[in-house]
Design a protein around this motif. Structure first.
Motif, PDB file in Angstrom:
ATOM      1  N   TRP A   1       0.822  -1.206   0.000  1.00 42.74           N
ATOM      2  CA  TRP A   1       0.000   0.000   0.000  1.00 42.74           C
ATOM      3  C   TRP A   1       0.858   1.259   0.000  1.00 42.74           C
ATOM      4  O   TRP A   1       0.480   2.277  -0.605  1.00 42.74           O
ATOM      5  N   SER A   2       2.004   1.200   0.637  1.00 48.92           N
ATOM      6  CA  SER A   2       2.927   2.339   0.581  1.00 48.92           C
ATOM      7  C   SER A   2       3.390   2.575  -0.852  1.00 48.92           C
ATOM      8  O   SER A   2       3.470   3.717  -1.320  1.00 48.92           O
ATOM      9  N   PHE A   3       3.685   1.485  -1.540  1.00 50.91           N
ATOM     10  CA  PHE A   3       4.106   1.598  -2.940  1.00 50.91           C
ATOM     11  C   PHE A   3       2.985   2.193  -3.786  1.00 50.91           C
ATOM     12  O   PHE A   3       3.215   3.079  -4.620  1.00 50.91           O
ATOM     13  N   ARG A   4       1.765   1.721  -3.595  1.00 47.48           N
ATOM     14  CA  ARG A   4       0.633   2.213  -4.391  1.00 47.48           C
ATOM     15  C   ARG A   4       0.356   3.682  -4.125  1.00 47.48           C
ATOM     16  O   ARG A   4       0.096   4.455  -5.051  1.00 47.48           O
ATOM     17  N   LEU A   5       0.398   4.085  -2.852  1.00 51.21           N
ATOM     18  CA  LEU A   5       0.120   5.479  -2.527  1.00 51.21           C
ATOM     19  C   LEU A   5       1.229   6.403  -3.019  1.00 51.21           C
ATOM     20  O   LEU A   5       0.972   7.531  -3.440  1.00 51.21           O
TER      21      LEU A   5
END
Length: 524
Positions: A345-349
């Protein structure tokens, strides 16, 4: 996430009647025009990209190898440059209409003139012929690696090649088509130069005029949020439409689905059809730029501003590229070292910026760094009696921040793709031999993925050079790049004055096309 959160914060600070005013005066006209433009560009780019990919994948004719890479050339041509070029090419006193009148026996534009390109139809056609490579690239890759067993079964059941395209190939390639069309729509939504000068008032144009002309930052923030919601809605609708569909992922080559050899007039017709989008999307505007640049050079030589604009363009694009690749490496490597929901999710955000148009990112960055500049200035005055002024906004740091936030998707996604090809067993062997994660990266991952990082850096650099909306909004005072110089001359109606700058942008944009063409040949 900072630009998006800043937009939310700024939007709620508007007066009570601001939203109603914007809804009735701005959104009432801008939103329908934006939706019509996106629908038209999506259909045209999807049709051109899909049919072109099928043409060079399913048929073999003289010139096919040339078309395979030449169909990528419109990627090098920014939409605003194409619009400026065709405004002169198709002008009532321009070469095209002059030739048509001569052929038909007319002597004056008053007697005969073609429909004005400055319309919704003209904007859709031009953007569609420039943005179709975003569909062509993933769809052609899908056609080359589609499940061979399904194509073989369809052929053995008597399905014609046309039926194979409609009933099997296109349905199987729908994920690739959806991705390509989505990218094309993002670029169309990000455009400000082409739509503005072709007479289409989109949400992007409305944001720019609301902030620059009316100095209404809360109003611009509210329109930017509407645009961001539109982007989210487009992505959600596409995913909802194919929620229950499953697609074969086998890359087995078909044993009977080999390119059909076309000779004679059929082969010439196929080549002619494949050349049309290249001529419209790249060749015609490129020839115009070369001719006008040569005329301008002969008349006044190289402008004294050209060197400064080139230095500004390359310097800021280079700094932003280094920062973007560095940040992309951090998020991609963190995803490899610590796989899980948190890192995913960090990568996506972190890489969501590409889905937001440049104007949206720019307004958000302006709010964040402008607020920091005000805080720093007030603090320095209270403590030391010194005024720092617009430290980040005035130095161009805001522009670099916007480039990084917008193009981190390209760097992060490219680096992650390169790292994913390195087996985890290499990491385990290195760690077993006593190497730390940093040493493992230097000794194993960096040598094996440096080509992917270089390709990602090249794509980021070219996108920074071509980016217009964010550069217009966040550039320092008296600061010009190739893109902003071209926009300024176009606003005055003197496109030819910036023909050298436009040609330089196109030549820089050709670099990733060459890389993509080489990669495409290797994969094929």
């Amino acid at each position: 996430m900072l630009p998006v959160l800043a937009l939310l914060s700024q939007a709620v600070q508007g007066s009570e009647g601001l939203w109603a005013h914007l809804r009735d005066t701005v959104l009432a006209s801008a939103l329908p025009e934006t939706l019509i433009l996106l629908l038209g560009v999506g259909l045209l780019a999807g049709i051109l990209g899909t049919t072109s990919a099928w043409l060079v994948s399913a048929y073999d004719f003289h010139g096919r190898r040339l078309l395979e890479w030449a169909l990528l050339l419109p990627l090098a041509m920014p939409t605003y440059i194409v619009a400026y070029a065709y405004l002169d090419i198709l002008h009532p006193l321009g070469p095209v209409q002059g030739a048509v009148r001569f052929a038909l026996g007319y002597s004056s534009p008053r007697e005969f003139r073609l429909p004005d390109i400055r319309s919704m139809t003209g904007c859709i056609i031009l953007l569609g012929f420039v943005l179709y490579p975003y569909v062509y690239i993933p769809v052609r890759a899908m056609f080359l690696t589609q499940a061979g067993s399904l194509l073989d079964a369809a052929r053995m059941l008597g399905t014609s090649r046309h039926g194979l395209f409609v009933k099997v190939a296109v349905p199987l390639a729908r994920p690739a088509i959806a991705v390509g069309v989505s990218l094309a729509l993002m670029e169309a939504l990000n455009d400000i130069g082409a739509s503005e000068f072709l007479g289409v008032r989109t949400l992007t144009v409305s944001i720019y005029t609301t902030w620059v002309t009316k100095s209404d930052l809360p109003g611009a923030s509210q329109i930017a949020l509407c645009m961001l919601l539109l982007v989210v809605a487009l992505v959600a609708m596409e995913r909802w439409a194919r929620r229950r569909q499953r697609y074969s992922t086998s890359a087995q080559k078909s044993s009977v689905m080999v390119p059909l050899r076309m000779r004679g007039w059929r082969g010439e017709l196929a080549f002619g059809l494949g050349v049309v989008p290249i001529l419209i999307g790249f060749v015609a505007p490129a020839i115009y730029l070369v001719v006008e640049a040569w005329k301008r050079f002969q008349f006044s030589g190289l402008s004294s501003r050209f060197a400064g604009e080139a230095l500004n363009t390359i310097t800021f694009a280079g700094i932003a590229t280094l920062a973007t690749v560095g940040a992309g490496l951090v998020v991609a490597y963190a995803l490899r070292l610590l796989p899980g929901k948190a890192s995913l999710w960090s990568f996506r955000l972190a890489t969501m910026g590409y889905a937001a148009p440049g104007t949206v990112i720019a307004i958000g960055v302006l709010i964040v760094l402008g607020g920091f500049d005000r805080f720093l200035d007030q603090t320095m005055q209270q403590w030391f009696g010194l005024s720092t002024g617009l430290l980040l906004i005035g130095s161009g740091s805001a522009l670099v921040f916007a480039y990084v936030a917008r193009f981190l998707t390209i760097a992060g996604g490219g680096i992650d793709a390169g790292l994913s090809r390195i087996p985890l067993s290499f990491d385990q062997a290195s760690r077993t031999l006593g190497r730390t994660p940093t040493e493992t990266f230097r000794a194993v991952h960096l040598p094996l993925s440096k080509a992917t990082m270089a390709a990602a850096a090249l794509l980021v650099f070219v996108d920074c050079v071509k980016e217009l909306p964010a550069t217009l909004l966040l550039r320092p005072m008296n600061f010009e790049t190739f893109a902003t110089h071209l926009y300024g001359e176009a606003a005055r109606g003197t496109y030819e004055e910036a023909s050298l700058a436009a040609l330089a942008i196109v030549l820089i944009g050709v670099l990733p096309v060459v890389v993509l063409a080489r990669v495409g040949r290797i994969r094929a």
